[in-house]
Structures are given as structure tokens and as C-alpha cells.
Scaffold this motif. Structure first.
Motif, mmCIF file in Angstrom:
data_model
loop_
_atom_site.group_PDB
_atom_site.id
_atom_site.type_symbol
_atom_site.label_atom_id
_atom_site.label_comp_id
_atom_site.label_asym_id
_atom_site.label_seq_id
_atom_site.Cartn_x
_atom_site.Cartn_y
_atom_site.Cartn_z
ATOM 1 N N LEU A 134 23.672 -12.404 81.796
ATOM 2 C CA LEU A 134 23.050 -13.725 81.834
ATOM 3 C C LEU A 134 21.938 -13.768 82.883
ATOM 4 O O LEU A 134 20.823 -14.196 82.600
ATOM 5 C CB LEU A 134 24.109 -14.787 82.152
ATOM 6 C CG LEU A 134 23.602 -16.221 82.297
ATOM 7 C CD1 LEU A 134 24.486 -17.157 81.511
ATOM 8 C CD2 LEU A 134 23.578 -16.630 83.750
ATOM 9 N N LEU A 135 22.231 -13.286 84.094
ATOM 10 C CA LEU A 135 21.223 -13.271 85.162
ATOM 11 C C LEU A 135 20.077 -12.320 84.822
ATOM 12 O O LEU A 135 18.910 -12.620 85.082
ATOM 13 C CB LEU A 135 21.861 -12.877 86.489
ATOM 14 C CG LEU A 135 22.819 -13.905 87.087
ATOM 15 C CD1 LEU A 135 23.504 -13.346 88.325
ATOM 16 C CD2 LEU A 135 22.095 -15.191 87.398
ATOM 17 N N GLY A 136 20.417 -11.186 84.207
ATOM 18 C CA GLY A 136 19.370 -10.244 83.790
ATOM 19 C C GLY A 136 18.462 -10.857 82.738
ATOM 20 O O GLY A 136 17.244 -10.654 82.766
ATOM 21 N N GLY A 137 19.049 -11.587 81.815
ATOM 22 C CA GLY A 137 18.251 -12.262 80.791
ATOM 23 C C GLY A 137 17.353 -13.326 81.383
ATOM 24 O O GLY A 137 16.188 -13.470 80.986
ATOM 25 N N LEU A 138 17.874 -14.083 82.362
ATOM 26 C CA LEU A 138 17.078 -15.114 83.019
ATOM 27 C C LEU A 138 15.890 -14.499 83.753
ATOM 28 O O LEU A 138 14.739 -14.908 83.550
ATOM 29 C CB LEU A 138 17.945 -15.920 83.993
ATOM 30 C CG LEU A 138 17.215 -16.988 84.811
ATOM 31 C CD1 LEU A 138 16.684 -18.084 83.893
ATOM 32 C CD2 LEU A 138 18.127 -17.567 85.872
ATOM 33 N N VAL A 139 16.165 -13.490 84.562
ATOM 34 C CA VAL A 139 15.102 -12.858 85.348
ATOM 35 C C VAL A 139 14.152 -12.081 84.440
ATOM 36 O O VAL A 139 12.925 -12.213 84.537
ATOM 37 C CB VAL A 139 15.708 -11.939 86.429
ATOM 38 C CG1 VAL A 139 14.637 -11.105 87.104
ATOM 39 C CG2 VAL A 139 16.467 -12.768 87.454
ATOM 40 N N GLY A 140 14.708 -11.274 83.538
ATOM 41 C CA GLY A 140 13.874 -10.446 82.663
ATOM 42 C C GLY A 140 13.030 -11.265 81.698
ATOM 43 O O GLY A 140 11.833 -11.006 81.527
ATOM 44 N N GLY A 141 13.629 -12.267 81.062
ATOM 45 C CA GLY A 141 12.886 -13.109 80.125
ATOM 46 C C GLY A 141 11.776 -13.887 80.806
ATOM 47 O O GLY A 141 10.659 -13.994 80.287
#
Length: 153
Positions: free
Chosen positions: A41-48
Motif C-alpha cells: 500500500l505504501l509502495g503504491g502510494l509513493v510509487g504512483g
């Protein structure tokens, strides 16, 4: 006047609302990855958010400059001696010149989020390009800079 001084420089940056959309893309990616746990979830937030911000920044990195007797618009470098009359376009005229009045041979540096523009005729007989269309937040100042560069050349 110094030869390296630029009488006109403009960066066609993306509007502020696009940066909010970048954050929403990150939130969307986070929600997509929510079933896989907290770290995805955090990776998706930061990456997106980061990927969409890079795309918005690169789209808004186009620059228009009048330097050393030349008009530099994006990748194009045109000597002012090859330029004819400059036409300042209000929002309605700019919309017409980027749609039904447009010539497929024209060089266009347009950003739809900038409502005003400048259309500059190309007078070089060896160049098949009829005109250059430039989205600009201050087309009057750009036209004045081109005129000043033409008289100084």
C-alpha cells in the motif's frame, strides 16, 4: 545588452491542479494494492505519486526562449531572420488555430492548459513550415521580444 542575456524565457509548467491529480493517482495505486498489505500500500502510494509527478513535470518542462537572435521553442531553433509577423491569439483564436484552422505542416508547441498563444509566420522559402504556434501565458511580451531580437540582428 549582453549577448547571453535572454529577453524572454518561459517554461510551460503544468497547472497546480495536475499536482493534486498526481497525488490522487498515488492514492489510487495504494487502494489497488491494499489487499496485499501495508508495505505494498505504501509502495503504491509513493510509487504512483512519484511516477505521475515525473510525467507531469516532463510534460510541463517545455520552454520558449528568445536568445542570441533565435527563437528556441522546445526542440526547434529558428533564427529571427526566418520569422515573419507575430500574431497574438486570444483564447478563442488560439483554440481555432490549434483545431480547425491548423495546418498540418506547422510547428506547434501547444499546451491545452494555456489558453493564449502566439502564431509566428515563417518567411524562409526553403522551409515548408508555414508558421509556428506557441502556447504562451504572455504572448504580447513574447512578440515584443521577437521584434526586439529582429531589430537587433
Amino acid at each position: 545588452m549582453q549577448p547571453s542575456a535572454s529577453p524572454y524565457e518561459e517554461r510551460l509548467t503544468a497547472p497546480r491542479s495536475w499536482w493534486f491529480v498526481c497525488l490522487l493517482v498515488g492514492v489510487s495505486m495504494a487502494l489497488i494494492l491494499l489487499p496485499f498489505g501495508t508495505l505494498p500500500l505504501l509502495g503504491g502510494l509513493v510509487g504512483g505519486t512519484a511516477v505521475s509527478a515525473v510525467v507531469a513535470s516532463s510534460y510541463g518542462s517545455a520552454r520558449i526562449r528568445v536568445v542570441g537572435g533565435a527563437l528556441i521553442a522546445g526542440d526547434a531553433r529558428i533564427p529571427v531572420s526566418a520569422l515573419g509577423e507575430a500574431h497574438v491569439l486570444d483564447p478563442e483564436e488560439a483554440r481555432a488555430w490549434r483545431s480547425f484552422k491548423a495546418d498540418a505542416r506547422a510547428h506547434m508547441l501547444l499546451r491545452a492548459y494555456i489558453p493564449t498563444a502566439l502564431r509566428v509566420d515563417i518567411t524562409d522559402p526553403a522551409d515548408p513550415t508555414p508558421y509556428v504556434y506557441l502556447s504562451s501565458r504572455d504572448p504580447e511580451r513574447l512578440a515584443a521580444a521577437l521584434e526586439a531580437a529582429r531589430t537587433n540582428a
